[in-house]
Design an enzyme around this catalytic site. Structure first.
Site, PDB file in Angstrom:
ATOM      1  CB  CYS A 170      -7.742 -15.850 -12.870  1.00  0.00           C
ATOM      2  SG  CYS A 170      -8.762 -15.416 -14.241  1.00  0.00           S
ATOM      3  CD  GLU A 190      -1.969 -21.157 -12.479  1.00  0.00           C
ATOM      4  OE1 GLU A 190      -1.320 -20.113 -12.246  1.00  0.00           O
ATOM      5  OE2 GLU A 190      -3.107 -21.140 -12.947  1.00  0.00           O
ATOM      6  CB  CYS A 232      -4.164 -10.540  -7.715  1.00  0.00           C
ATOM      7  SG  CYS A 232      -5.016 -11.831  -8.616  1.00  0.00           S
ATOM      8  CD  GLU A 237     -12.726 -16.647 -17.134  1.00  0.00           C
ATOM      9  OE1 GLU A 237     -11.488 -16.778 -17.182  1.00  0.00           O
ATOM     10  OE2 GLU A 237     -13.337 -16.330 -16.128  1.00  0.00           O
ATOM     11  CB  SER A 255     -13.611 -20.582 -16.859  1.00  0.00           C
ATOM     12  OG  SER A 255     -12.825 -20.431 -18.022  1.00  0.00           O
ATOM     13  CD  GLU A 295      -2.869 -29.912 -14.532  1.00  0.00           C
ATOM     14  OE1 GLU A 295      -2.095 -30.820 -14.158  1.00  0.00           O
ATOM     15  OE2 GLU A 295      -3.640 -29.330 -13.762  1.00  0.00           O
ATOM     16  CE  LYS A 355      -1.594 -16.692 -10.910  1.00  0.00           C
ATOM     17  NZ  LYS A 355      -2.486 -17.249 -11.942  1.00  0.00           N
ATOM     18  CD  GLU A 388     -15.064 -21.848 -20.433  1.00  0.00           C
ATOM     19  OE1 GLU A 388     -13.991 -21.212 -20.288  1.00  0.00           O
ATOM     20  OE2 GLU A 388     -15.383 -22.828 -19.732  1.00  0.00           O
TER      21      GLU A 388
END
Lengths: 161, 600, 389
Positions: free
Chosen positions: B310, B372, B526, B283, B330, B377, B369, B286
């Site tokens: 994230c 996710e 988190c 990141e 990102s 993908e 999560k 990036e």
């Protein structure tokens, strides 16, 4: 189905644009749309949500709070018979049975031709002239079984025009 | 404080409180506990359960302590026959409508309704109680399960969803005795704009909302000798799971947890901090690349500010509410997903294990999560990169189920490689942590020197303020980053999607001059995730944050790029950040979703 | 229209006189006059109108609102319907004066959806009054601007509660809020707002034109003025009556041609059910509830059925947010159904009476605080008929 939604979308926009996009216009908007289409469709809810920038769940939550707003298509004529005490005492029950017989549906139902919906309502402030009912925006008081037949016939005639 | 003080009486005793204090707060200061149910410190006040009612002298009716702000001299009774009767009957009314046996409930022992029933000595149903479930359980979502039969209409979930998070997936429908909490059009929760943050779960007083628990499948994998089960543990659960075992909030139990996980039967215990470091490498690179293309090449297509990705709750929030701005996110996968992809490729190779036999479990503070890891993908390793997302709460239950008490565990390290995380990776758990970690690395990459903050602590972006901003002037760059010389890097941090909205709306209006933004869906980041132990309060979240920062201070490696196992990974496998392999395994794309209904 | 003794609302009225008088005074003088009159809200709760205005007047800020509560939904009540249909200019004049008194430039009439057929009348009146310069810009050349918009409800009794009404107007579910802050502090659009009942506002032009003292010559000391009563049920002449507060129930019954009634529901479904022994009591803010709805039950009426009808009403019309009202009304109805089937023990009836107490003390708004009244009073007065049937 889809074509109905597309054409109504333009009409929705026309209605929405008459109001400033602020939250306190929500109820007037809902009333207008409900009146125009006989209900507030998911598409309408989304359009309103977009216009007022409110989550669609909140729009639906507000609709569900008010007895006169609906998320399901109702008949052209919504008959709302008062079931509160004075009308009850004045003979609401007889009127109810007569309406069911004349329309061929039970309370809470809509006729298959989409002409009539039959519902109960709480006190409509006609306690001195009970039994009473609302048909869309019109009030009918001092009902008798004979009067019900007349009214329904008249509405059927008008509805076919 | 210059604010006005008011004399009040509670149970006949005199007290002084600041004007505007609620009766609930005043009583707390006076050492009197008022029972509450619909009240939650994070939420707007509803005053609807009528459990916290008290008597104010001169008033005929009782007053909810949570909702009454003291503006004048009042005399308050907190314990009278009238009050006890009201609380008890209101409780009885709720109990009669609440369907579900305590011993089959995920919240058994942690249910506020159960606790009240116990405290008030309820031993029978005063009113005829429901004997059959009225509603089907909504199991549609990977993340959240709704069981309306247990709902007591306190609306904490709604106030979480609408006010605190400004998502607006849940609302009240109908009225009178027929009210229920639901979604628009009563759709399955998976089909609406729910972002899976799970904050509603953390604030539900009963078991009406819970996470979708994969523990059975995980046990199955553990019990299958053919399967190699690897767990990665995120930074936040270790600072919170102790709460489930009687430790006070803010106790870090990293090493005991490692031991417990091995006892349960996980074949390897890896540290998500490692993947967090990996995320920073990718990141951070990036960010530099985006800045280079913008500044050096004048590329108008490249999107600045870049926003972290994230937090899967935040990602889904953006997909729903800001579908036109997804290019700002990102492309980096979250640490959880990066780790999954690395385990089933690099690690499988290195350890000589058939990746099809590997089951990866992620211990996460998070409900989102779970969603996710089930995104279509997320299969870049050729397999499902992460098989199961498990919450802190669910893990605590698994540990207990295995007959283990965390307190009895010895201290053990992670397995290696992939078990070493830097301090920068650890602080991912707190709001601002990703930003701090990124700054530490990016600054050093471009200047060759550590960040100009004492002890590497980027304090301006720490804390619990909803939106925090900082600027950092880049000076004395290395030759290859000359183009960044003198540039002031503007960054922002937001936690909770309501705060994210504030920042995003600035971007939409073109009023944001940030380069890099960290957004976490959950209040506190988190450590306040939807999978963390219940209850959650601002104090508890602060304590967890303290535990994380405390632990990180003493770690030997505190910068992601200095993590030797990360260096090894690049050497042996990825080559360099943003390499082709990195792109294949560690980066992803996003899906614009309907703003109002998620279709498909 | 029948009336006994003196009359105000059904007496003489010249449009604009009260307003003109009001505009010649300072706002605080108008408030003072209304305070002096002792006028109390005619919606049911009976809060002193002048005091409410004073609270709003004292609030800072120049964005304030006055709202006419035309959400008359109490079972057995229809007096506002009559006022809105037959005397809309009085309602609007009262609202305009209220606006002037508290410093509001915008007024609203929240008209219940059921009364949509009154909408054209109101709209026409507003247009007419604007033509006469009694509404709109620079009213009667005083420099005071005031406009009125009509907002339609959509079928929710609870929106008659002032905060529910405001929430509804704000675009939310019509759920009452916790007080304080009161609407006069934080109401429509979070601005200071006065909500007054239709009938209350109709008295305003009179109080201004004829003076507080004149108004006080009607009624009793603590219950000044006259009151409209909506009277229905087993009587010969149902309708709206204007009577002085303090009138006894017996006098009322005689007037409306009630022959040998066994019970009278005073104050609507949320009022109380009065049995013969109490017919000589006066109706006032100190006596029987002066909500305005009077429903008379003849000798043959089954009081359990009556009670069931009331409770069905409350179960549906509760907004559903607070526990005692949402669950309590449902439990009372369930209890009545058990009584009907002869399945309700006396012990359980006692539990329900306790529940009534708790609903009265711990409900969030007036709906839940008063809905148990019918249960309590009907059970009290008709034990034999209901519990021991």
């Amino acid at each position: 189905m889809a074509s109905i939604d597309i054409c109504s979308k333009q009409e929705l926009t026309t209605i929405l644009e008459r109001f400033k996009p602020q939250r306190d216009n929500l109820l007037p908007i809902l009333n207008e749309i409900n009146k125009k289409f006989g209900y507030i469709s998911p598409v309408a809810m989304m359009e309103i949500a977009e216009y007022l920038d409110i989550p669609v769940a909140e729009i639906h939550g507000v609709i569900s709070f008010y007895h006169f707003l609906s998320t399901e298509k109702k008949g052209k004529y919504i008959i709302r018979l008062c079931k509160t005490i004075s009308c009850e005492m004045a003979g609401k029950e007889k009127i109810a049975r007569m309406l069911e017989k004349e329309l061929g549906i039970k309370f809470g139902e809509t006729t298959s031709d989409g002409m009539f919906s039959l519902e109960y309502t709480n006190c409509i402030g006609m306690c001195d002239h009970g039994p009473a009912m609302l048909v869309n925006e019109k009030v009918y008081a001092k009902l008798t079984p004979e009067k019900v037949i007349e009214i329904v016939d008249e509405l059927k005639k008008r509805g076919q025009l | 404080m210059s604010s006005e003080m008011i004399n009040i009486k509670i149970e006949g005793k005199e007290f002084q409180v600041e004007k505007g204090t609620t009766i609930l707060e005043a009583c707390k200061m006076a050492g009197i506990k008022i029972p509450t149910l619909c009240y939650h410190p994070d939420l707007t006040v509803a005053g609807i359960c009528r459990i916290c009612v008290v008597e104010i002298e001169g008033m005929n009716t009782l007053t909810p302590a949570c909702a009454f702000h003291i503006e004048r001299n009042v005399s308050i009774k907190t314990n009278s026959p009238k009050i006890r009767k009201a609380r008890r009957i209101n409780l009885d009314l709720l109990l009669a409508e609440h369907y579900g046996d305590c011993y089959t409930c995920v919240r058994n022992g942690k249910c506020e309704l159960q606790k009240l029933a116990k405290d008030y000595g309820v031993d029978n149903y005063r009113f005829p109680s429901v004997t059959e479930p009225k509603y089907e359980i909504d199991n549609s979502s990977y993340a959240i399960v709704r069981d309306q039969n247990k709902c007591i209409s306190c609306k904490r979930c709604i106030r979480t969803c609408i006010d605190l998070q400004q998502v607006g997936a849940l609302e009240t429908f109908g009225r009178g005795h027929g009210v229920k909490i639901s979604t628009a059009l009563n759709k399955p929760i998976a089909d609406v704009i729910c972002i899976n943050c799970g904050q509603c779960i953390n604030r539900c007083p009963t078991g009406a909302l819970r996470a979708n628990d994969p523990a059975d499948y995980i046990w199955e994998a553990i019990d299958d000798p053919d399967k190699f089960v690897i767990i990665q543990t995120a930074p936040s659960p270790r600072a919170a799971i102790g709460e489930e075992f009687g430790y006070p909030p803010g106790t870090s139990v990293t090493k005991k947890l490692n031991a417990a996980l091995r006892r349960i039967g996980f074949d390897r215990v890896f540290d998500t901090n490692f993947a967090a470091d990996l995320t920073i490498m990718e990141e951070g690179s990036e960010l530099i690349e985006r800045l280079r293309r913008k500044i050096v090449e004048g590329d108008r297509g490249v999107k600045i500010p870049m926003i972290t990705s994230c937090s899967p709750g935040w990602v889904k929030f953006a997909e729903h509410y800001y579908p036109d701005y997804l290019d700002h996110l990102s492309t980096c996968k979250s640490p959880q997903q990066m780790f999954g992809a690395i385990i089933k490729t690099y690690y499988a190779q290195k350890a000589g294990i058939d990746p099809s036999k590997i089951v990866t479990v992620a211990l996460m503070p998070c409900a989102a999560k779970k969603f996710e890891c089930n995104r279509p993908e997320m299969n870049d390793s050729g397999f499902k990169d992460v098989d199961y997302g498990l919450t802190t709460r669910e893990m605590a239950t698994m540990i207990k189920e295995a007959g283990i008490d965390l307190k009895d565990m010895p201290e053990e390290d992670f397995d290696h490689p992939l078990g070493l995380g830097s301090g920068a990776g650890l602080i991912f758990g707190a709001t601002g942590g990703v930003m701090e970690a990124a700054i530490r690395t990016v600054y050093e990459i471009v200047t060759g020197k550590p960040v100009p903050f004492k002890n590497l602590d980027v304090t301006p972006i720490r804390g619990m303020e909803g939106v925090r901003e900082a600027s950092l002037k880049i000076e004395n760059t290395l030759p290859e980053y000359k183009w960044l010389e003198g540039v002031t890097l503007n960054v922002a941090v937001a936690h909770g999607t309501a705060n994210a909205k504030k920042i995003m709306d600035k971007i939409v209006k073109g009023e944001a001059d940030y380069h890099f933004i960290e957004i976490m869906a959950c209040p506190g980041g988190c450590l306040g995730g939807g999978g963390q132990p219940i209850p959650t309060t601002p104090e508890i979240r602060m304590a967890r944050a303290r535990a994380i920062y405390e632990e990180e201070k003493n770690l030997p490696v505190r910068k992601s790029h200095e993590n030797p196992e990360i260096q090894q990974l690049y050497r042996e496998f990825l080559k360099h950040p943003l390499s082709d392999v990195s792109h294949k395994l560690l980066h992803t794309h996003y899906t614009p979703r309907g703003k109002y209904f998620f279709v498909g | 229209m029948k009336q006994i003794k003196k009359k105000i609302l059904f007496g003489e009225y010249v449009s604009g006189v009260g307003l003109k008088k009001a505009l010649s005074k300072k706002p605080d003088e108008v408030v003072e006059e209304v305070k002096k009159s002792g006028l109390r809200g005619r919606g049911g709760a009976g809060f002193p109108t002048g005091l409410k205005w004073e609270f709003a007047l004292k609030e800072k800020g120049d964005e304030k609102y006055v709202i006419c509560n035309a959400d008359e939904g109490e079972p057995g009540t229809f007096k506002d319907r009559k006022l809105l249909m037959e005397q809309p200019e009085k309602v609007i004049e009262g609202l305009t004066i209220a606006g002037y008194a508290i410093g509001a430039k915008q007024g609203y009439i929240y008209l219940r959806g059921e009364y949509i057929y009154i909408l054209p009348t109101l709209e026409k009146t507003i247009e007419q009054l604007k033509k006469e310069n009694l509404l709109g810009k620079n009213i009667l050349d005083s420099g005071f601007d005031f406009d009125i918009e009509i907002r339609l409800g959509a079928g929710a009794y609870v929106c008659g509660e002032e905060f529910a009404l405001i929430e509804s107007m704000n675009g939310y579910r019509g759920e009452p809020r916790n007080k304080p802050p009161f609407p006069t502090q934080k109401g429509f659009r979070d601005k200071p707002t006065v909500v007054n009942n239709v009938e209350t506002l109709c008295f305003i032009p009179y109080i201004l034109s004829k003076g507080a003292e004149w108004f006080k010559s009607f009624g009793t000391e603590g219950s000044t003025g006259t009151k409209l009563f909506s009277i229905s049920g087993d009587i010969e002449h149902p309708g709206v009556y204007e009577l002085e507060l303090g009138v006894t129930l017996n006098e009322v019954l005689e007037l409306v041609g009630a022959r040998n009634p066994k019970a009278v529901q005073v104050g609507g479904a949320s009022g109380i059910c009065v049995a013969k022994k109490d017919f000589d009591k006066p109706i006032s803010f100190q006596g029987l509830p002066p909500g305005g709805s009077i429903i008379v039950f003849g000798e043959n009426r089954d009081m359990l059925k009556v009670l069931k009808n009331f409770l069905e009403f409350f179960v549906e019309e509760s907004c559903g947010q607070c526990t005692p009202c949402r669950e309590g009304n449902y439990r009372l109805l369930e209890g009545v159904e058990m009584l009907e089937k002869g399945e309700c023990s006396v012990r359980y009836v006692r539990e329900l009476l306790t529940l009534c107490d708790v609903m009265k003390t711990s409900s969030k708004c007036g709906l839940g605080q008063t809905s148990p009244n019918c249960f309590l009073s009907i059970l009290e007065n008709f034990k034999d008929e209901i519990i021991y049937r």
